[in-house]
Design a protein around this motif. Structure first.
Motif, mmCIF file in Angstrom:
data_model
loop_
_atom_site.group_PDB
_atom_site.id
_atom_site.type_symbol
_atom_site.label_atom_id
_atom_site.label_comp_id
_atom_site.label_asym_id
_atom_site.label_seq_id
_atom_site.Cartn_x
_atom_site.Cartn_y
_atom_site.Cartn_z
ATOM 1 N N ALA A 1 0.797 -1.288 0.067
ATOM 2 C CA ALA A 1 0.005 -0.013 -0.093
ATOM 3 C C ALA A 1 0.718 1.397 0.079
ATOM 4 C CB ALA A 1 -0.934 0.116 0.956
ATOM 5 N N GLY A 2 2.220 1.262 0.025
ATOM 6 C CA GLY A 2 3.058 2.340 -0.319
ATOM 7 C C GLY A 2 4.267 1.978 0.772
ATOM 8 N N GLU A 3 4.834 3.057 0.869
ATOM 9 C CA GLU A 3 6.099 3.203 1.648
ATOM 10 C C GLU A 3 6.869 4.616 1.812
ATOM 11 O OE1 GLU A 3 10.067 1.953 -0.930
ATOM 12 O OE2 GLU A 3 8.253 0.600 -1.282
ATOM 13 N N ASP A 4 7.509 4.516 2.797
ATOM 14 C CA ASP A 4 8.139 5.905 3.225
ATOM 15 C C ASP A 4 9.838 5.515 3.153
ATOM 16 O OD1 ASP A 4 8.919 4.841 5.768
ATOM 17 O OD2 ASP A 4 7.066 5.928 6.611
ATOM 18 N N GLU A 5 10.446 6.365 3.813
ATOM 19 C CA GLU A 5 12.056 6.311 3.783
ATOM 20 C C GLU A 5 12.385 5.012 4.468
ATOM 21 O OE1 GLU A 5 10.783 9.087 6.958
ATOM 22 O OE2 GLU A 5 10.361 9.150 4.796
ATOM 23 N N ARG A 6 11.455 4.369 5.271
ATOM 24 C CA ARG A 6 11.963 3.493 6.171
ATOM 25 C C ARG A 6 11.148 2.249 6.367
ATOM 26 N NH1 ARG A 6 10.000 2.853 10.882
ATOM 27 N NH2 ARG A 6 8.579 4.020 11.876
ATOM 28 N N VAL A 7 9.796 2.172 6.175
ATOM 29 C CA VAL A 7 8.739 1.349 6.117
ATOM 30 C C VAL A 7 8.023 1.163 4.672
ATOM 31 C CG1 VAL A 7 6.560 1.050 7.432
ATOM 32 C CG2 VAL A 7 8.631 2.057 8.503
ATOM 33 N N ARG A 8 7.571 -0.103 4.679
ATOM 34 C CA ARG A 8 6.660 -0.520 3.572
ATOM 35 C C ARG A 8 5.392 -1.033 4.300
ATOM 36 N NH1 ARG A 8 9.144 -3.795 -1.178
ATOM 37 N NH2 ARG A 8 9.928 -1.748 -1.702
ATOM 38 N N TYR A 9 4.175 -0.515 3.814
ATOM 39 C CA TYR A 9 2.932 -0.574 4.413
ATOM 40 C C TYR A 9 1.975 -1.529 3.416
ATOM 41 C CZ TYR A 9 4.156 3.678 6.659
ATOM 42 O OH TYR A 9 5.034 4.515 7.277
ATOM 43 N N TYR A 10 1.321 -2.520 4.340
ATOM 44 C CA TYR A 10 0.543 -3.342 3.745
ATOM 45 C C TYR A 10 -1.013 -3.199 4.191
ATOM 46 C CZ TYR A 10 4.528 -5.489 1.651
ATOM 47 O OH TYR A 10 5.761 -5.729 0.915
ATOM 48 N N ARG A 11 -1.871 -3.706 3.373
ATOM 49 C CA ARG A 11 -3.212 -3.868 3.886
ATOM 50 C C ARG A 11 -4.237 -4.642 3.278
ATOM 51 N NH1 ARG A 11 -6.034 1.433 3.813
ATOM 52 N NH2 ARG A 11 -7.964 0.440 3.414
ATOM 53 N N VAL A 12 -5.248 -5.129 3.985
ATOM 54 C CA VAL A 12 -6.292 -6.027 3.230
ATOM 55 C C VAL A 12 -7.585 -5.401 3.621
ATOM 56 C CG1 VAL A 12 -6.164 -7.605 5.350
ATOM 57 C CG2 VAL A 12 -7.012 -8.188 3.000
ATOM 58 N N GLU A 13 -8.459 -5.335 2.696
ATOM 59 C CA GLU A 13 -10.052 -4.931 3.190
ATOM 60 C C GLU A 13 -10.668 -6.245 2.937
ATOM 61 O OE1 GLU A 13 -11.360 -1.788 0.553
ATOM 62 O OE2 GLU A 13 -9.267 -0.962 0.481
#
Length: 170
Positions: free
Chosen positions: A149-161
């Motif tokens: 679901a995206g990322e920033d300089e240190r973390v990758r984001y995930y999601r489920v609906e």
């Protein structure tokens, strides 16, 4: 509900006393902990659970769980929610395993069970994240049905609906 069971695991819902022992890294005679448990992530999760309990009371199913092997009931990690669903009805999840059991599919098995619990409770979906370099955790979230679901300089984001009672990548 005191826990969840999968084919190989028990996700044991923590009590306040158990969380306090994890924070203090002080096992009692009845505790069966694998080498390396609790790790720093387990301690941080237990602290968060205790803070949430103090602020909001019993989180019910949206608390913290100890991951135990069913075979020998030894705790090999932790998993849980960072609190109750947010205003958008999403929960945030976190998990970790001791190094000696990584790579055996336990994290994916546990996360799938936790996501199913969240879906059964009527939440809209779940979110999680992993450090950019933590490729193994990113694989776990994808294998459990979560989507990048995206990322920033240190973390990758995930999601489920959850749509109509089933998990849908979102």
């Amino acid at each position: 509900m005191d826990g969840l069971w999968t084919e190989r695991l028990e996700l044991h819902r923590l009590s306040v006393g158990e969380a306090e022992r994890i924070v203090g890294r002080e096992s009692r005679g009845s505790d069966r902990w694998a080498e390396g448990y609790p790790g720093d992530g387990d301690v941080a999760g237990a602290r968060g659970f205790l803070s949430g309990w103090a602020a909001r009371g019993d989180p019910g199913v949206f608390g913290a769980y100890e991951i135990r092997r069913r075979l020998d009931r030894v705790a090999v990690g932790g998993i849980g929610f960072h609190g109750p669903p947010d205003e958008g009805r999403f929960v945030t999840v976190g998990y970790g395993l001791v190094p000696g059991v990584r790579g055996q599919g336990y994290a994916t098995e546990a996360l799938r069970a936790l996501l199913e619990l969240a879906r059964a409770q009527g939440v809209a979906g779940a979110k999680g994240d992993a450090d950019l370099g933590n490729v193994a955790s990113q694989r776990v979230m994808r294998a459990a049905g979560m989507r990048y679901a995206g990322e920033d300089e240190r973390v990758r984001y995930y999601r489920v609906e959850f749509d109509g009672g089933s998990a849908r990548e979102g």
